[in-house]
Design a protein around this motif. Structure first.
Motif, PDB file in Angstrom:
ATOM      1  N   HIS A  10      12.713   7.661 -13.604  1.00  0.00           N
ATOM      2  CA  HIS A  10      12.920   6.436 -14.367  1.00  0.00           C
ATOM      3  C   HIS A  10      14.046   5.610 -13.756  1.00  0.00           C
ATOM      4  N   GLY A  11      13.748   4.363 -13.444  1.00  0.00           N
ATOM      5  CA  GLY A  11      14.744   3.457 -12.901  1.00  0.00           C
ATOM      6  C   GLY A  11      14.929   3.546 -11.393  1.00  0.00           C
ATOM      7  N   ILE A  12      14.192   4.417 -10.730  1.00  0.00           N
ATOM      8  CA  ILE A  12      14.291   4.577  -9.276  1.00  0.00           C
ATOM      9  C   ILE A  12      13.113   3.854  -8.636  1.00  0.00           C
ATOM     10  N   THR A  13      13.399   2.941  -7.725  1.00  0.00           N
ATOM     11  CA  THR A  13      12.308   2.259  -7.032  1.00  0.00           C
ATOM     12  C   THR A  13      11.742   3.175  -5.954  1.00  0.00           C
ATOM     13  N   LEU A  14      10.529   2.921  -5.585  1.00  0.00           N
ATOM     14  CA  LEU A  14       9.888   3.705  -4.534  1.00  0.00           C
ATOM     15  C   LEU A  14      10.668   3.574  -3.228  1.00  0.00           C
ATOM     16  N   GLU A  15      11.197   2.405  -2.973  1.00  0.00           N
ATOM     17  CA  GLU A  15      11.969   2.192  -1.750  1.00  0.00           C
ATOM     18  C   GLU A  15      13.248   3.041  -1.751  1.00  0.00           C
ATOM     19  N   ALA A  35       2.386  15.833   4.655  1.00  0.00           N
ATOM     20  CA  ALA A  35       1.642  15.555   5.884  1.00  0.00           C
ATOM     21  C   ALA A  35       0.797  14.290   5.759  1.00  0.00           C
ATOM     22  N   ILE A  36       1.458  13.158   5.960  1.00  0.00           N
ATOM     23  CA  ILE A  36       0.739  11.887   6.017  1.00  0.00           C
ATOM     24  C   ILE A  36       1.182  11.146   7.270  1.00  0.00           C
ATOM     25  N   ARG A  37       0.254  10.443   7.850  1.00  0.00           N
ATOM     26  CA  ARG A  37       0.445   9.813   9.155  1.00  0.00           C
ATOM     27  C   ARG A  37       1.616   8.820   9.185  1.00  0.00           C
ATOM     28  N   CYS A  38       1.856   8.121   8.097  1.00  0.00           N
ATOM     29  CA  CYS A  38       2.929   7.118   8.109  1.00  0.00           C
ATOM     30  C   CYS A  38       4.306   7.757   8.231  1.00  0.00           C
ATOM     31  N   PHE A  39       4.418   9.081   8.058  1.00  0.00           N
ATOM     32  CA  PHE A  39       5.677   9.784   8.260  1.00  0.00           C
ATOM     33  C   PHE A  39       5.778  10.413   9.650  1.00  0.00           C
ATOM     34  N   THR A  40       4.649  10.579  10.325  1.00  0.00           N
ATOM     35  CA  THR A  40       4.657  11.316  11.590  1.00  0.00           C
ATOM     36  C   THR A  40       4.416  10.443  12.817  1.00  0.00           C
ATOM     37  N   GLU A  42       5.123   6.749  14.367  1.00  0.00           N
ATOM     38  CA  GLU A  42       5.847   5.482  14.271  1.00  0.00           C
ATOM     39  C   GLU A  42       6.251   5.178  12.823  1.00  0.00           C
ATOM     40  N   PRO A  43       7.040   6.058  12.220  1.00  0.00           N
ATOM     41  CA  PRO A  43       7.397   5.876  10.804  1.00  0.00           C
ATOM     42  C   PRO A  43       8.353   4.700  10.589  1.00  0.00           C
ATOM     43  N   SER A  44       8.170   4.059   9.468  1.00  0.00           N
ATOM     44  CA  SER A  44       9.093   3.015   9.034  1.00  0.00           C
ATOM     45  C   SER A  44       9.023   2.948   7.515  1.00  0.00           C
ATOM     46  N   ILE A  45      10.064   2.420   6.928  1.00  0.00           N
ATOM     47  CA  ILE A  45      10.094   2.268   5.473  1.00  0.00           C
ATOM     48  C   ILE A  45       8.968   1.331   5.030  1.00  0.00           C
ATOM     49  N   ALA A  46       8.809   0.222   5.730  1.00  0.00           N
ATOM     50  CA  ALA A  46       7.801  -0.774   5.341  1.00  0.00           C
ATOM     51  C   ALA A  46       6.386  -0.210   5.367  1.00  0.00           C
ATOM     52  N   SER A  47       6.016   0.477   6.453  1.00  0.00           N
ATOM     53  CA  SER A  47       4.650   1.009   6.538  1.00  0.00           C
ATOM     54  C   SER A  47       4.443   2.129   5.520  1.00  0.00           C
ATOM     55  N   SER A  48       5.478   2.918   5.285  1.00  0.00           N
ATOM     56  CA  SER A  48       5.368   3.999   4.312  1.00  0.00           C
ATOM     57  C   SER A  48       5.207   3.452   2.899  1.00  0.00           C
ATOM     58  N   LEU A  52       2.082   4.209   0.489  1.00  0.00           N
ATOM     59  CA  LEU A  52       2.315   4.934  -0.765  1.00  0.00           C
ATOM     60  C   LEU A  52       1.929   4.100  -1.986  1.00  0.00           C
ATOM     61  N   ARG A  53       2.082   2.799  -1.907  1.00  0.00           N
ATOM     62  CA  ARG A  53       1.735   1.942  -3.048  1.00  0.00           C
ATOM     63  C   ARG A  53       0.231   1.876  -3.297  1.00  0.00           C
ATOM     64  N   ARG A  54      -0.562   2.125  -2.274  1.00  0.00           N
ATOM     65  CA  ARG A  54      -2.020   2.055  -2.478  1.00  0.00           C
ATOM     66  C   ARG A  54      -2.709   3.406  -2.407  1.00  0.00           C
ATOM     67  N   THR A  55      -1.930   4.493  -2.298  1.00  0.00           N
ATOM     68  CA  THR A  55      -2.506   5.828  -2.191  1.00  0.00           C
ATOM     69  C   THR A  55      -1.850   6.747  -3.221  1.00  0.00           C
ATOM     70  N   PRO A  56      -2.445   6.832  -4.411  1.00  0.00           N
ATOM     71  CA  PRO A  56      -1.811   7.583  -5.502  1.00  0.00           C
ATOM     72  C   PRO A  56      -1.512   9.057  -5.189  1.00  0.00           C
ATOM     73  N   TRP A  57      -2.411   9.753  -4.500  1.00  0.00           N
ATOM     74  CA  TRP A  57      -2.177  11.178  -4.239  1.00  0.00           C
ATOM     75  C   TRP A  57      -0.959  11.372  -3.336  1.00  0.00           C
ATOM     76  N   ALA A  58      -0.767  10.487  -2.371  1.00  0.00           N
ATOM     77  CA  ALA A  58       0.380  10.598  -1.468  1.00  0.00           C
ATOM     78  C   ALA A  58       1.672  10.259  -2.214  1.00  0.00           C
ATOM     79  N   ARG A  59       1.617   9.251  -3.044  1.00  0.00           N
ATOM     80  CA  ARG A  59       2.802   8.882  -3.826  1.00  0.00           C
ATOM     81  C   ARG A  59       3.213  10.023  -4.747  1.00  0.00           C
ATOM     82  N   GLU A  60       2.243  10.688  -5.360  1.00  0.00           N
ATOM     83  CA  GLU A  60       2.546  11.822  -6.238  1.00  0.00           C
ATOM     84  C   GLU A  60       3.248  12.940  -5.467  1.00  0.00           C
ATOM     85  N   GLN A  61       2.809  13.210  -4.257  1.00  0.00           N
ATOM     86  CA  GLN A  61       3.440  14.245  -3.443  1.00  0.00           C
ATOM     87  C   GLN A  61       4.870  13.867  -3.077  1.00  0.00           C
TER      88      GLN A  61
END
Length: 75
Positions: A10-15, A35-40, A42-48, A52-61
């Protein structure tokens, strides 16, 4: 007064959550734990965030890893 006192997200942004995880584990460690490609590749905060905003299962993990990290800090 907090409306969700028992919710650690609560109160914590995804960023902010993502910044905290990268600071704690680094991109390599984060990629090993979630294990998701955006972390392995060319990772960046923006791409991650975009992924994560459009992939619920990854965001949950990622959120579960953050909660585990908070619990480990309290011990």
């Amino acid at each position: 007064m907090s409306t969700q006192p028992n919710n650690p997200l609560h109160g914590i942004t995804l960023e902010n959550l993502l910044h905290a995880l990268v600071e704690r584990y680094g991109w390599d460690g984060l990629g090993r734990r979630v294990a998701i490609r955006c972390f392995t590749h060319e990772p960046s905060i923006a791409s991650s965030l975009k992924f994560l905003r459009r992939t619920p299962w990854a965001r949950e993990q990622v959120e579960a890893l953050y909660v585990d990290m908070l619990a480990a800090r309290r011990r």
